[in-house]
Design a protein around this motif. Structure first.
Motif, PDB file in Angstrom:
ATOM      1  N   ARG A 281       0.823  -1.207   0.000  1.00 54.91           N
ATOM      2  CA  ARG A 281       0.000   0.000   0.000  1.00 54.91           C
ATOM      3  C   ARG A 281       0.854   1.253   0.000  1.00 54.91           C
ATOM      4  O   ARG A 281       0.468   2.283  -0.568  1.00 54.91           O
ATOM      5  N   GLN A 282       2.011   1.192   0.621  1.00 58.81           N
ATOM      6  CA  GLN A 282       2.908   2.338   0.581  1.00 58.81           C
ATOM      7  C   GLN A 282       3.412   2.577  -0.838  1.00 58.81           C
ATOM      8  O   GLN A 282       3.466   3.709  -1.311  1.00 58.81           O
ATOM      9  N   SER A 283       3.760   1.505  -1.536  1.00 63.03           N
ATOM     10  CA  SER A 283       4.244   1.658  -2.904  1.00 63.03           C
ATOM     11  C   SER A 283       3.131   2.108  -3.825  1.00 63.03           C
ATOM     12  O   SER A 283       3.367   2.799  -4.814  1.00 63.03           O
ATOM     13  N   GLN A 284       1.889   1.739  -3.497  1.00 62.74           N
ATOM     14  CA  GLN A 284       0.746   2.108  -4.342  1.00 62.74           C
ATOM     15  C   GLN A 284       0.362   3.566  -4.190  1.00 62.74           C
ATOM     16  O   GLN A 284      -0.041   4.236  -5.134  1.00 62.74           O
ATOM     17  N   SER A 285       0.505   4.105  -2.969  1.00 65.39           N
ATOM     18  CA  SER A 285       0.031   5.459  -2.708  1.00 65.39           C
ATOM     19  C   SER A 285       1.127   6.513  -2.723  1.00 65.39           C
ATOM     20  O   SER A 285       0.840   7.703  -2.808  1.00 65.39           O
ATOM     21  N   ALA A 286       2.362   6.081  -2.659  1.00 65.00           N
ATOM     22  CA  ALA A 286       3.451   7.056  -2.564  1.00 65.00           C
ATOM     23  C   ALA A 286       3.591   7.865  -3.843  1.00 65.00           C
ATOM     24  O   ALA A 286       3.440   7.358  -4.941  1.00 65.00           O
ATOM     25  N   THR A 287       3.859   9.157  -3.679  1.00 61.05           N
ATOM     26  CA  THR A 287       4.132  10.037  -4.815  1.00 61.05           C
ATOM     27  C   THR A 287       5.639  10.085  -5.044  1.00 61.05           C
ATOM     28  O   THR A 287       6.389  10.464  -4.141  1.00 61.05           O
ATOM     29  N   PRO A 288       6.103   9.690  -6.212  1.00 62.59           N
ATOM     30  CA  PRO A 288       7.546   9.648  -6.439  1.00 62.59           C
ATOM     31  C   PRO A 288       8.193  11.027  -6.294  1.00 62.59           C
ATOM     32  O   PRO A 288       7.613  12.039  -6.675  1.00 62.59           O
ATOM     33  N   GLU A 289       9.381  11.057  -5.714  1.00 63.20           N
ATOM     34  CA  GLU A 289      10.166  12.280  -5.677  1.00 63.20           C
ATOM     35  C   GLU A 289      10.644  12.597  -7.092  1.00 63.20           C
ATOM     36  O   GLU A 289      10.725  11.700  -7.939  1.00 63.20           O
ATOM     37  N   PRO A 290      10.969  13.864  -7.366  1.00 60.70           N
ATOM     38  CA  PRO A 290      11.418  14.224  -8.718  1.00 60.70           C
ATOM     39  C   PRO A 290      12.556  13.350  -9.227  1.00 60.70           C
ATOM     40  O   PRO A 290      12.593  12.992 -10.406  1.00 60.70           O
ATOM     41  N   ASP A 291      13.500  12.982  -8.331  1.00 63.14           N
ATOM     42  CA  ASP A 291      14.626  12.187  -8.789  1.00 63.14           C
ATOM     43  C   ASP A 291      14.283  10.706  -8.923  1.00 63.14           C
ATOM     44  O   ASP A 291      15.098   9.897  -9.343  1.00 63.14           O
ATOM     45  N   GLN A 292      13.036  10.328  -8.576  1.00 64.18           N
ATOM     46  CA  GLN A 292      12.606   8.947  -8.716  1.00 64.18           C
ATOM     47  C   GLN A 292      11.757   8.729  -9.966  1.00 64.18           C
ATOM     48  O   GLN A 292      11.411   7.594 -10.293  1.00 64.18           O
ATOM     49  N   VAL A 293      11.377   9.812 -10.630  1.00 69.29           N
ATOM     50  CA  VAL A 293      10.590   9.705 -11.854  1.00 69.29           C
ATOM     51  C   VAL A 293      11.504   9.273 -12.993  1.00 69.29           C
ATOM     52  O   VAL A 293      12.490   9.928 -13.297  1.00 69.29           O
ATOM     53  N   LEU A 294      11.182   8.149 -13.609  1.00 70.93           N
ATOM     54  CA  LEU A 294      11.998   7.630 -14.709  1.00 70.93           C
ATOM     55  C   LEU A 294      11.655   8.343 -16.010  1.00 70.93           C
ATOM     56  O   LEU A 294      10.488   8.654 -16.265  1.00 70.93           O
ATOM     57  N   GLU A 295      12.667   8.591 -16.832  1.00 70.08           N
ATOM     58  CA  GLU A 295      12.470   9.234 -18.123  1.00 70.08           C
ATOM     59  C   GLU A 295      13.263   8.494 -19.200  1.00 70.08           C
ATOM     60  O   GLU A 295      14.281   7.873 -18.916  1.00 70.08           O
ATOM     61  N   ALA A 296      12.757   8.586 -20.416  1.00 69.83           N
ATOM     62  CA  ALA A 296      13.473   8.048 -21.573  1.00 69.83           C
ATOM     63  C   ALA A 296      13.310   9.029 -22.727  1.00 69.83           C
ATOM     64  O   ALA A 296      12.258   9.646 -22.888  1.00 69.83           O
ATOM     65  N   VAL A 297      14.365   9.178 -23.517  1.00 71.20           N
ATOM     66  CA  VAL A 297      14.372  10.127 -24.634  1.00 71.20           C
ATOM     67  C   VAL A 297      14.681   9.371 -25.926  1.00 71.20           C
ATOM     68  O   VAL A 297      15.518   8.477 -25.947  1.00 71.20           O
ATOM     69  N   ALA A 298      13.975   9.747 -26.983  1.00 70.38           N
ATOM     70  CA  ALA A 298      14.246   9.168 -28.308  1.00 70.38           C
ATOM     71  C   ALA A 298      14.375  10.291 -29.319  1.00 70.38           C
ATOM     72  O   ALA A 298      13.543  11.201 -29.357  1.00 70.38           O
ATOM     73  N   TRP A 299      15.420  10.229 -30.135  1.00 71.17           N
ATOM     74  CA  TRP A 299      15.662  11.227 -31.184  1.00 71.17           C
ATOM     75  C   TRP A 299      15.599  10.561 -32.552  1.00 71.17           C
ATOM     76  O   TRP A 299      16.003   9.403 -32.703  1.00 71.17           O
ATOM     77  N   SER A 300      15.114  11.268 -33.521  1.00 65.31           N
ATOM     78  CA  SER A 300      15.126  10.770 -34.887  1.00 65.31           C
ATOM     79  C   SER A 300      16.565  10.755 -35.394  1.00 65.31           C
ATOM     80  O   SER A 300      17.426  11.487 -34.893  1.00 65.31           O
TER      81      SER A 300
END
Length: 245
Positions: free
Chosen positions: A125-144
């Motif tokens: 339930r903690q993992s379900q309700s927790a709001t990720p910190e900015p440094d925990q948000v995963l990102e991916a980038v794709a370029w043409s």
């Protein structure tokens, strides 16, 4: 913002349209009127329209919450009906018959079982309700390959950022939409790999493997919640065997 179908979004002027497929993929379509916008304005409009897509982590949170509720029900069964009621619920869950001899009662076993169930429910339930910190948000980038298009996706937003250079106009209306769709698919695939690597570090052994067979994000999330529930059932059976020795 107009929702012209259950899985389709378009802006008020119908410059861009986003179609959400059953497998979680998003198709980006640019109308001729949208193509005439400046590249910067078109990129902004696509990002804003994408903000109305379902949160990519919502289904995962719901699946974890559902599994946590099921485990909490087992915990309540143990507390109110004793081990016999709990054992019956577990066996129904596993789909196996009652043993020829009644299960061995053990106060220490019951305490260990209750603690294990409570700890699992709390962490889920903690993992379900927790709001990720900015440094925990995963990102991916794709370029043409040409460098005229760049797209950023994240664990919180399907399209977090988008860059369209003036040279992208050479692709034409349909070509631009197709290129953006392909780049978004690539970025989401890269993000999934990052997410899987992060999950595997925290999940019980064997649980994460069940996700590999599900291509759609929603299906994967459902299998993850189901697998976590199955894992707690297996641990319960292990505790029961130890109590019998």
């Amino acid at each position: 913002m107009d929702e012209i179908a259950d899985q389709t979004l378009t802006d008020d002027d119908e410059h861009v349209t986003l179609r959400l497929a059953d497998d979680g993929g998003v198709t980006i379509e640019v109308a001729p009127t949208g193509f005439r916008l400046s590249p910067k304005e078109l990129a902004r409009l696509i990002v804003e329209t994408a903000d109305h897509l379902p949160n990519p982590t919502a289904e995962g949170r719901d699946a974890i919450a559902s599994a946590a509720d099921s485990i909490a029900d087992f915990q309540q069964t143990l507390a109110s009906g004793g081990f016999e009621a709990f054992n019956a619920a577990m066996r129904r869950r596993l789909g196996i018959a009652e043993p020829d001899t009644p299960p061995i009662r053990s106060g220490e076993h019951d305490k260990a079982l209750a603690a294990m169930l409570g700890s699992t429910v709390d962490s889920m339930r903690q993992s379900q309700s927790a709001t990720p910190e900015p440094d925990q948000v995963l990102e991916a980038v794709a370029w043409s390959d040409e460098g005229d298009l760049g797209i950023v996706t994240s664990s919180e937003r399907v399209i977090a950022n988008l860059q369209i250079d003036a040279a992208a106009r050479q692709r034409g209306v349909e070509g631009l939409g197709q290129a953006l769709t392909s780049l978004l698919k690539q970025a989401r695939s890269d993000l999934r790999k990052q997410s899987d690597e992060s999950l595997r570090a925290d999940l019980p052994e064997g649980v994460a493997e069940t996700m590999d067979q599900a291509p759609a994000e929603g299906e994967r999330a459902g299998r993850l919640g189901q697998s976590m529930l199955d894992d707690i059932v297996q641990k319960t059976e292990s505790l029961k065997r130890k109590a019998g020795h």
